[in-house]
Design a protein around this motif. Structure first.
Motif, mmCIF file in Angstrom:
data_model
loop_
_atom_site.group_PDB
_atom_site.id
_atom_site.type_symbol
_atom_site.label_atom_id
_atom_site.label_comp_id
_atom_site.label_asym_id
_atom_site.label_seq_id
_atom_site.Cartn_x
_atom_site.Cartn_y
_atom_site.Cartn_z
ATOM 1 N N ARG A 9 -4.066 -4.609 -48.043
ATOM 2 C CA ARG A 9 -3.836 -4.419 -46.781
ATOM 3 C C ARG A 9 -3.235 -5.937 -46.282
ATOM 4 O O ARG A 9 -3.774 -6.965 -46.430
ATOM 5 C CB ARG A 9 -5.280 -4.395 -46.043
ATOM 6 N N ARG A 12 -1.074 -10.320 -40.670
ATOM 7 C CA ARG A 12 -0.200 -11.077 -39.768
ATOM 8 C C ARG A 12 -0.479 -12.413 -40.434
ATOM 9 O O ARG A 12 -1.516 -12.969 -40.660
ATOM 10 C CB ARG A 12 -0.114 -11.012 -38.514
ATOM 11 N N LYS A 43 -9.441 -3.498 -47.109
ATOM 12 C CA LYS A 43 -10.073 -2.396 -46.751
ATOM 13 C C LYS A 43 -9.526 -1.380 -47.777
ATOM 14 O O LYS A 43 -8.646 -1.176 -48.438
ATOM 15 C CB LYS A 43 -9.708 -2.094 -45.309
ATOM 16 N N ARG A 45 -9.019 2.804 -48.195
ATOM 17 C CA ARG A 45 -9.310 4.099 -47.304
ATOM 18 C C ARG A 45 -9.892 5.366 -48.293
ATOM 19 O O ARG A 45 -9.353 5.600 -49.270
ATOM 20 C CB ARG A 45 -7.976 4.493 -46.812
ATOM 21 N N ARG A 106 -1.590 -9.872 -42.543
ATOM 22 C CA ARG A 106 -0.454 -9.386 -41.632
ATOM 23 C C ARG A 106 0.528 -9.997 -41.593
ATOM 24 O O ARG A 106 0.452 -11.104 -41.607
ATOM 25 C CB ARG A 106 -1.150 -9.067 -40.114
ATOM 26 N N GLY A 143 0.085 -2.979 -40.683
ATOM 27 C CA GLY A 143 -1.265 -2.736 -41.329
ATOM 28 C C GLY A 143 -1.104 -2.525 -42.806
ATOM 29 O O GLY A 143 0.045 -2.782 -43.291
ATOM 30 N N GLY A 144 -2.099 -2.169 -43.255
ATOM 31 C CA GLY A 144 -2.245 -1.854 -44.722
ATOM 32 C C GLY A 144 -1.339 -0.742 -45.062
ATOM 33 O O GLY A 144 -0.730 -0.602 -46.385
ATOM 34 N N PHE A 145 -1.247 0.239 -44.055
ATOM 35 C CA PHE A 145 -0.765 1.326 -44.573
ATOM 36 C C PHE A 145 0.601 1.589 -43.610
ATOM 37 O O PHE A 145 1.375 2.386 -44.200
ATOM 38 C CB PHE A 145 -1.659 2.450 -44.181
ATOM 39 N N GLY A 146 0.741 1.288 -42.428
ATOM 40 C CA GLY A 146 1.904 1.374 -41.750
ATOM 41 C C GLY A 146 2.359 0.325 -41.197
ATOM 42 O O GLY A 146 1.766 -0.841 -41.023
ATOM 43 N N LYS A 166 5.049 4.483 -35.418
ATOM 44 C CA LYS A 166 4.515 4.204 -36.892
ATOM 45 C C LYS A 166 5.225 5.050 -38.095
ATOM 46 O O LYS A 166 5.075 6.071 -38.178
ATOM 47 C CB LYS A 166 2.854 4.560 -36.704
ATOM 48 N N ASP A 213 2.312 6.709 -27.915
ATOM 49 C CA ASP A 213 2.122 5.943 -26.573
ATOM 50 C C ASP A 213 2.503 4.570 -27.017
ATOM 51 O O ASP A 213 1.813 4.009 -27.860
ATOM 52 C CB ASP A 213 0.923 5.993 -26.009
ATOM 53 N N LEU A 215 1.797 0.693 -26.442
ATOM 54 C CA LEU A 215 0.629 -0.066 -25.965
ATOM 55 C C LEU A 215 0.999 -1.510 -25.839
ATOM 56 O O LEU A 215 1.892 -1.731 -26.410
ATOM 57 C CB LEU A 215 -0.768 0.450 -26.793
ATOM 58 N N ASP A 281 -5.485 3.197 -34.973
ATOM 59 C CA ASP A 281 -5.884 3.241 -36.050
ATOM 60 C C ASP A 281 -6.846 4.191 -36.686
ATOM 61 O O ASP A 281 -7.877 3.831 -36.944
ATOM 62 C CB ASP A 281 -6.083 1.849 -36.713
HETATM 63 N N1 LIG Z 1 0.780 2.490 -30.065
HETATM 64 C C1 LIG Z 1 0.909 1.332 -30.304
HETATM 65 N N2 LIG Z 1 1.400 0.410 -29.638
HETATM 66 C C2 LIG Z 1 1.578 -0.846 -29.852
HETATM 67 N N3 LIG Z 1 1.207 -1.433 -30.773
HETATM 68 C C3 LIG Z 1 0.630 -0.661 -31.563
HETATM 69 C C4 LIG Z 1 0.520 0.621 -31.597
HETATM 70 N N4 LIG Z 1 -0.222 1.331 -32.560
HETATM 71 C C5 LIG Z 1 -0.237 0.172 -33.451
HETATM 72 N N5 LIG Z 1 0.295 -0.969 -33.119
HETATM 73 C C6 LIG Z 1 0.438 -2.265 -33.624
HETATM 74 O O1 LIG Z 1 0.502 -2.184 -35.057
HETATM 75 C C7 LIG Z 1 -0.388 -2.432 -35.919
HETATM 76 C C8 LIG Z 1 -0.723 -1.717 -37.105
HETATM 77 O O2 LIG Z 1 -1.134 -0.377 -36.647
HETATM 78 P P1 LIG Z 1 -2.312 0.320 -37.219
HETATM 79 O O3 LIG Z 1 -3.523 -0.559 -37.308
HETATM 80 O O4 LIG Z 1 -2.475 1.706 -36.839
HETATM 81 O O5 LIG Z 1 -1.637 0.577 -38.753
HETATM 82 P P2 LIG Z 1 -2.539 0.524 -40.151
HETATM 83 O O6 LIG Z 1 -1.489 0.374 -41.123
HETATM 84 O O7 LIG Z 1 -3.073 1.831 -40.143
HETATM 85 O O8 LIG Z 1 -3.339 -0.725 -40.006
HETATM 86 P P3 LIG Z 1 -4.774 -0.908 -40.954
HETATM 87 O O9 LIG Z 1 -4.107 -1.740 -42.068
HETATM 88 O O10 LIG Z 1 -5.515 -1.655 -39.847
HETATM 89 O O11 LIG Z 1 -5.149 0.313 -41.299
HETATM 90 C C9 LIG Z 1 -1.763 -2.798 -34.922
HETATM 91 O O12 LIG Z 1 -2.843 -3.757 -35.305
HETATM 92 C C10 LIG Z 1 -1.038 -3.027 -33.409
HETATM 93 O O13 LIG Z 1 -0.799 -4.403 -33.482
#
Ligand SMILES: Nc1ncnc2c1ncn2[C@@H]1O[C@H](COP(=O)(O)OP(=O)(O)OP(=O)(O)O)[C@@H](O)[C@H]1O
Length: 737
Positions: A9, A12, A43, A45, A106, A143-146, A166, A213, A215, A281
């Motif tokens: 994972r 930043r 982590k 999954r 990250r 994140g680790g996945f996206g 994403k 959306d 955010l 997430d």
């Molecule tokens: N809808 C959104 N709007 C703005 N920023 C977002 C949004 N969704 C995610 N992010 C940003 O992108 C980062 C990574 O998104 P997310 O946690 O969904 O990815 P992930 O790969 O599933 O992460 P993890 O490794 O935690 O599972 C979030 O921590 C957040 O900072």
């Protein structure tokens, strides 16, 4: 069946690299709270696997998912099998502590296209699932996945001008079976209270893309950008709203599984939603309730960890099936982190990190965790760490805890608490009126997590037709043979052994079914050559015990039903090995510990049709009761000073009376054994057990039997007294606290 999602994972680059993690391996001596250490976010999954496991596990042991994550080379002791008589390197491997974690950090913002080596660049424009065309702009996070980017709608038309996109690469482990698992969860939850809406999704070239959306900053960003502080009122508002978001998610049958400051996002700055809280997430979300409305089954798989080490619940660390309580426990840690800027278990390093963090969580009392926080936070922690697996959380009550902290006018609160307001109204309407006072009359919860030095015997009794049984305790080495010989003369064989303070306890029994028995007192844990010699003569290990000075007592018998046997000595509880042996048709038939080392004996032909392990820092009452309800009975016990393991099995042969009772006593339960005998309940095995360090004192140290009655009996020789000695070195407790 989808594969486990397990990969590094990334995080930043921390703005303030945590010096503790890099330099100071001893967090206890570190005086200053430190900022969030993203490098520690790890982590795995396993959401889909978990779901499938729940469905398949009981039906087919072969399909039990093995532990995920990195394999490590062994540093463990020997694994010895009858017939083959060789050390099995592979079996010896991989039993470090919780090794489900992959490290990462990250990434800093990069422009589109500048992606992971080997992955196709992020496209400049996106159009999926009938969406308008979006131009990719700056990166929002990873994140680790996206990876998440801003998407700007090109041209005019319906739909939001700015969205979050994403991206998940199709080669991502989570996409092995098609679109990311998270999509399913967004289908079910997207747009519900506190969850962003997903507008479109689809695949473009090598990426699965979700249009959602847009955010704003995460709570971690807010905390990090405000000198690592957050006002009490702000955190109380977050508590209130986050509880209502979780309530909504739970009411739809899902638990989030990875609640933490990084996953709570505010609305976009400068918009009407800038004070609104969202939870993102959903890749680890699982169902706590199936489609028929039934709570999912309890299970524990100590080799599986899901979540983020810092915020995971103790139950998640221990590999228990996720339920509503876990989200709330993670929320409690999230709130305390935001308030105090640090959690007591930050800073641990190395392959044993998960275990150390979990242990620290267990021994940190709510009082200590919340010592600089207003009372409502401590009360919240107390409520949520005491929730049972399938207990319905009292969300409205938790919200009301924070009433006194937040200002009376919701319009001027730093975080929008509309969701919580609605929830309170709904609850109030449901009950005619809000009756918080009634709930205040509830019995105070047992405080099960609080370091208290304690020592206890755990004895297990099974119903059996009357027969001669004898016990000896506080037996010094030199007196052992005398008791055993006398017992043998009287037609008794050893059914179970244990040790306490380097003195032995043994139970001798006329009903073991053994035809002959040998034993050895050895300075080794365990004495391989002697065991192999006896295997050659068709004796099998029927009982073992170890002492804190590393010696052992091994009892081997003829007349068992075993067909083959294997044992392993290991520095940590060797669940992976047990899992592997289960798949080969072996079952745990004896366990012992010497100091912090474990010896596990597994046998073919053990007479069981299923077996599970309950591993905990405490006596795992809840798990044992749940297993009892499903036809399992305790068949082996052992513990180190800080961990207790119970193996529970389903006997192949169902017999008429399967009453099983356990007793926890501070001294060897000599008087109780006699009482049990009077009721035709016989003890079966004694082992030394550590653990139970916490306030089980308030539960029951002494002699209150926990009784369970059903209809069947455990097969010999696992049918009588099994007791284990629980010990917590007081000095160590003090140090931990
Ligand atoms: N809808 C959104 N709007 C703005 N920023 C977002 C949004 N969704 C995610 N992010 C940003 O992108 C980062 C990574 O998104 P997310 O946690 O969904 O990815 P992930 O790969 O599933 O992460 P993890 O490794 O935690 O599972 C979030 O921590 C957040 O900072």
């Amino acid at each position: 069946m989808p594969e486990l999602r397990s990969r590094p994972r990334r995080t930043r680059a921390p703005k303030n690299p945590d010096p503790i993690l890099n330099q100071n391996p001893n967090p206890i001596t570190q005086p200053q709270p430190q900022p969030s250490q993203k490098l520690t976010v790890r982590k795995t999954r396993t959401a889909q696997n978990k779901k499938n496991n729940n469905n398949n596990q009981k039906k087919n042991k072969e399909k039990k998912a093995v532990g995920v994550g990195k394999r490590r080379r062994a540093k463990a002791g020997p694994v010895i099998e009858t017939r083959s008589f060789k050390l099995d390197e592979e079996q010896a491997g991989g039993e470090g502590a919780m090794d489900e974690y992959d490290s990462g950090g990250r990434s800093a913002d990069k422009g589109p296209g500048a992606e992971d080596e080997g992955l196709a660049p992020i496209p400049e424009k996106v159009q999926v699932g009938g969406s308008p065309v979006y131009k990719i702009e700056k990166k929002l996070g990873k994140g680790g996945f996206g990876q998440v980017y801003v998407g700007r709608r090109m041209g005019t038309g319906p739909g939001a001008v700015e969205v979050a996109l994403k991206f998940e690469h199709r080669s991502s482990k989570g996409c092995n079976y098609g679109p990311p698992y998270e999509w399913q969860i967004y289908n079910a939850l997207g747009g519900s209270h506190g969850v962003p809406r997903v507008h479109y999704k689809g695949r473009q070239a090598d990426y699965y893309i979700m249009v959602m959306d847009m955010l704003g900053p995460s709570l971690w960003d807010v905390w990090n950008n405000s000198s690592h502080t957050m006002s009490i009122e702000m955190v109380a508002c977050i508590a209130i709203e986050a509880i209502s978001i979780l309530e909504k998610m739970h009411s739809r049958g899902y638990v989030h599984g990875d609640v933490k400051p990084e996953n709570f996002l505010l609305g976009p700055p400068g918009t009407l939603e800038e004070k609104k809280l969202f939870l993102v997430d959903l890749g680890l979300a699982t169902r706590w309730r199936d489609s028929t409305g039934q709570h999912v089954d309890y299970d524990q798989r100590p080799d599986v960890f899901r979540g983020t080490v810092r915020y995971a619940s103790v139950h998640a660390h221990l590999g228990r099936t996720g339920s509503r309580r876990d989200d709330l426990e993670s929320l409690a840690y999230t709130l305390i982190f935001l308030l105090r800027g640090r959690l007591p278990w930050q800073g641990y390093q190395g392959e044993n990190k998960g275990f150390l963090v979990c242990k620290k969580k267990m021994v940190t009392s709510p009082e200590n965790l919340c010592c600089f926080c207003p009372q409502p936070f401590r009360q919240f922690v107390e409520y949520v760490v005491n929730l049972k697996f399938d207990e319905e959380p009292n969300y409205a009550k938790y919200i009301s805890l924070f009433d006194g902290i937040v200002g009376p006018n919701p319009d001027i609160r730093p975080i929008n608490t509309d969701g919580a307001q609605k929830l309170i109204c709904q609850v109030g309407q449901k009950r005619g009126r809000l009756t918080m006072e009634e709930e205040d009359d509830e019995q105070p919860k047992k405080k099960i997590r609080m370091g208290m030095p304690a020592t206890q015997w755990i004895s297990v009794y099974n119903a059996r037709r009357p027969m001669k049984q004898r016990y000896h305790y506080n037996v010094a080495d030199v007196r052992l043979s005398q008791h055993i010989e006398k017992g043998n003369e009287d037609g008794l064989f050893i059914s179970s052994v244990a040790s306490c303070s380097n003195l032995w306890a043994l139970i001798m029994d006329a009903g073991t079914g053994f035809s002959s028995q040998v034993y050895e007192l050895s300075p080794y844990f365990l004495h391989k050559e002697w065991i192999m010699e006896q295997w050659d003569k068709n004796y099998y290990i029927s009982a073992i015990a170890g002492t804190s000075n590393g010696s052992s007592l091994v009892v081997m018998s003829k007349g068992t039903q075993f067909l083959q046997q294997s044992y392993k000595v290991s520095e940590s509880f060797p669940f992976k090995w047990i899992n592997k042996k289960w798949r080969e048709g072996f079952y745990v038939t004896a366990m012992a510990t010497a100091g912090s080392r474990w010896a596990i004996v597994m046998s073919r032909g053990a007479g069981f049709s299923d077996q599970v392990v309950e591993l905990d820092f405490l006596y795992p009452s809840e798990g044992i009761h749940r297993r009892w309800d499903h036809g399992f009975r305790i068949t082996s016990t052992a513990a180190t000073w800080d961990q207790a393991a119970f193996v529970l099995s389903v006997p192949r042969r169902k017999l008429a009376d399967e009453t099983q009772e356990t007793l926890r006593t501070s001294a060897f339960p000599s008087t109780h054994v006699k009482e049990k005998w009077a009721k035709n309940l016989h003890g079966d095995a004694i082992g030394e057990s550590g653990s139970c360090q916490t306030t089980s004192l308030e539960e029951e140290w002494c002699s209150t039997p926990i009784q369970f009655r059903r209809s069947s009996q455990l097969p010999k020789p696992f049918g009588f007294i099994s007791s284990c000695r629980a010990k917590m070195a007081p000095s160590l407790v003090c140090r931990i606290i």
